[in-house]
Design a protein around this motif. Sequence first.
Motif, short mmCIF file in Angstrom:
data_model
loop_
_atom_site.label_atom_id
_atom_site.label_comp_id
_atom_site.label_asym_id
_atom_site.label_seq_id
_atom_site.Cartn_x
_atom_site.Cartn_y
_atom_site.Cartn_z
N ARG A 164 0.84 -1.19 0.00
CA ARG A 164 0.00 0.00 0.00
C ARG A 164 0.88 1.25 0.00
O ARG A 164 1.93 1.25 0.65
N SER A 181 4.93 3.70 2.21
CA SER A 181 4.69 2.48 1.45
C SER A 181 5.03 1.31 2.33
O SER A 181 6.11 1.28 2.92
N ASP A 182 4.13 0.36 2.45
CA ASP A 182 4.53 -0.84 3.18
C ASP A 182 4.06 -2.10 2.49
O ASP A 182 3.11 -2.10 1.73
N GLY A 183 4.77 -3.17 2.74
CA GLY A 183 4.54 -4.44 2.08
C GLY A 183 5.56 -4.59 0.98
O GLY A 183 6.06 -3.60 0.45
N PRO A 184 5.93 -5.81 0.61
CA PRO A 184 6.97 -5.99 -0.42
C PRO A 184 6.52 -5.44 -1.77
O PRO A 184 5.39 -5.68 -2.19
N PHE A 185 7.40 -4.71 -2.43
CA PHE A 185 7.07 -4.18 -3.76
C PHE A 185 8.37 -3.94 -4.51
O PHE A 185 9.41 -3.73 -3.90
N LEU A 186 8.27 -3.97 -5.85
CA LEU A 186 9.45 -3.74 -6.67
C LEU A 186 9.66 -2.25 -6.86
O LEU A 186 8.70 -1.47 -6.91
#
Lengths: 213, 185, 300, 255
Positions: A164, A181-186
């Motif tokens: 998110r 921004s949190d959670g795994p993302f590229l």
Amino acid sequence: MTRTSGRSNGTMRPLRSAKGVLNRADGSGRFAHDKTTVLCGVYGPVEVKLRDEQLDKATLEVIFKQNIGLTSTREKFLESFLKETLEALIMTNLHPRTLIQITFQTLQNDGSLLSAAFNAACMALMNAGIPLHSTFASVSLCILPNGDIFLDPTADEEEQAESRHVFVFDSRREGAYCVHSDGPFLQEKFDKCYDYAALSAKVILDYMKAARE
Amino acid sequence: MSTRIVVPGERLGPARPDQTLQAGTYLRGGNVVATVVGAVGADDQVSVQGKSRKAAIPTVGAQVTGKVKRINSRMAIVSIMMIGAQPVKEDFEGVIRVENVRATERDKVQIPKCFRPGDIVRAEVISLGEAHSYILSTAKNELGVIFAQSAAGATMIPISWEEMQCPVTGAIENRKVCQIENTSQ
Amino acid sequence: MAPGNTPAPAPAPAPAPQPTDPAAAAAAIKKLHPRAYLARFLAAGVRPDARQPSHFRTLRITPSAVSTAHGSALAHLGQTTVLCAIKAEVAVPALDKPDRGFLVVNLDLPPLCSGKHRPGPPAAEAQALAHQFAGYVESAPIVDLAKLCIAERSACWVLYADLLCLNDDGNVLDAAVAALVAALRSVRLPRAEYDDDDGAVRASTDATNRPITLPILRTPVACSFAVVDNHLLADPTADEAALASASVTVLVDADRSADSDPLLAVTKRGGTPLSKPQLAQCIALARNRARAVSSAGLLA
Amino acid sequence: MGRLELLSPEGLRVDGRRANELRKVSAKTGVLAQADGSAYLEMGNTKVLAAVYGPRECRMRSQALHDRAIINVEFTQATFSRIERRPTRKFDRKNMEVQLQIRDTFEAVVDTTIYPRSQIDIYLQIMQADGGQVQACINAATLALINAGVAMRDYVVACTVGNVDGTPLLDLNHIEESQGTPEITLATLPRSGNVVLIQMESRLHMDKLEKTLQLANDGCAQIHERLDEVVRKELRDLVHKVGQHSNTVRGVSTA
């Protein structure tokens, strides 16, 4: 993956706003991304408690209330997040040794809550006539496990998402005032989100401008 | 190193009637006893100096440096940041009352013409005050504002004992200026 | 730089009451004009503690610092120290996630750790920090919670990770993440069995019973930056953080720290807007740091 | 449940010590950079961290005393300090009682009159609890105060002692404490021999009291020796450093 509402990935929900909705506040604004609605009241500049007084600028006090549930550290986090960003956007140096109190009340939460709060704050601060360095707008996005980027997600979409993202931009577009921004993302997806958010912020700012007139 | 090291509670020697007690010691049963850890000074001067400099608090007569936090018509409220040359870890609050700003023409003093919030002043502690702050005085030549910024944000230059000038705009503002030349000699 | 944040021009050196001793004069400037003091260092390209702007402090981990816990670690980041101790208990899984255990993290900044923190309920700042930390742990799980289930719908492990900041010299968040990861890696749990007949959980009596380690999914490394007068400072000390106009935290996975690998979180708070290249610089520095931490084997 | 045999026929205790034997005491001062003074102390498996802040301006100015400093003690036990995790409670009466005891102990010995209107905070954090928390806290606080350079008339050293069937046991651990053993905590000023704290909350026959107290006093003397060693060793190291970098070292000046 398609969105339940039939929206395309890059479409925002209908925006609604109102200003001056509280008659006892010095300024107020309500901002809604469809169902997600936040009410913001601004009081001040008023006298500040000696303990909180600052020599060269106004002191900000941010209070965030949810519509349901007990208050937790989440509200404290949102408050500190909103406060630090608004401090940079309000010309606090024009009102030294005063207090500006900004109160948020969630009326309904269907995702992108922090963005709605920022946008409501912009409406309310303008309504209160507090000098700002610039107007500002906030945009939320989320990235789904398949890599789709959804703009202005609902609560369900946030729940399903892998990460998110919340951005705040101002009308001068110098850069992001606030990013969370949190959670795994590229990183490439993050960069895309940044660009989408910058564009969408402009849309919201245009909307606010129209709503002001 | 021949220095003798003592710890709190350790006897330094018998007290002599002509002796005054030094910092870091106290009297117990006719003996001078250390209260802090440290090294003993020359033997006619029984004193102990430990890390106690770290634990400095304002005392009457001490010269302090601080920042003016707010002013009103009766006093300037100062955040004491240094005691002597020793920075304090946490500030103490002191006040300069209107009658303690300068030595002469005390009845004509107007606080806003002497101090502005944000100024850095050097002052002397004249009393511990009653319930609240330390009472400070700037009624000496070598006391007063040592650093001030003008409305334009530039560091102002003292041009007399009661005026400072902004090097950018040339504007002159009133202050109770500290005469640094006297102290640095 | 937003106009409101423009710092005052560096003031002239403050006259120290006793200008004879250069160390005392420096201490006086640091106290009376902290911003000018730092600005002078930064203008010369170094920081007061002799680091380069992009350098982090040395991270040290003392494993198994608390013998009453199932796992623990003490993380030192320069002088910032955070202790993490993990205790495991058996509980009933949540109704909506019957096959999962729990990891409950709590970060506390007691008054012991800094003169800033006073006794009483935690300050808003400390609560916000604790929430940010807990949020990271939740959105990028370190432990595979599904493996913490002992018997579906009946019993699972709850890991209570209590983090205590012992010395706060800035950047508690980075140290806390390191302490948590190291502590989780040191956890040894008894092999547990659920008895259907009486609903009790017992340690397995199997003769070859060896304590189990936790299923670790990733090794997050938090890297924080402070923006002071347009300088980007990695791993700010308390003095630097007090003067910062913005802060950035990037969470990367030390096990997967190539440029194409995912990031775990990016948070930028406070004033001074940051452009995309500036954010990208933070991310690149963070990946470097994660690789350094990983190759030093600190969190293995 | 039968009572655990606290003293074997050979005169050994559950952890193998003799009746008049202390657990291993080790300590280090100056462990926390932010605090004005700090110490970490272990007595066996009881581990405590002490931090001293001050003398500084009183947090609540109305509390300030015009002729001396006030001492404030905060005592907390980490959630993980015992075998069973226990969440920290905000107003734990037991903790508040300990705080008051320790505060009164140090008010008797800190030279508060030279710090008028200020406040000295002593923060005590139990990291591991294996019996004798109060004695460990007092000993750690003594070291932290010395480290902070706060003026004290003497060390304060504390020691607990129990009594099992007429035999006094020095420095009880958690198992021994939890068996309902009568236990005395004694804090003394070792050089003047004054007692500043003596606390017992259980029943002990008058005839056994003297012998028990005597052992506690011996224990205090032993602990004093250990603490003194720690303080002197660290001071020697500091003086050594001063010798190396002649003039500019904060701390000890050899004027």
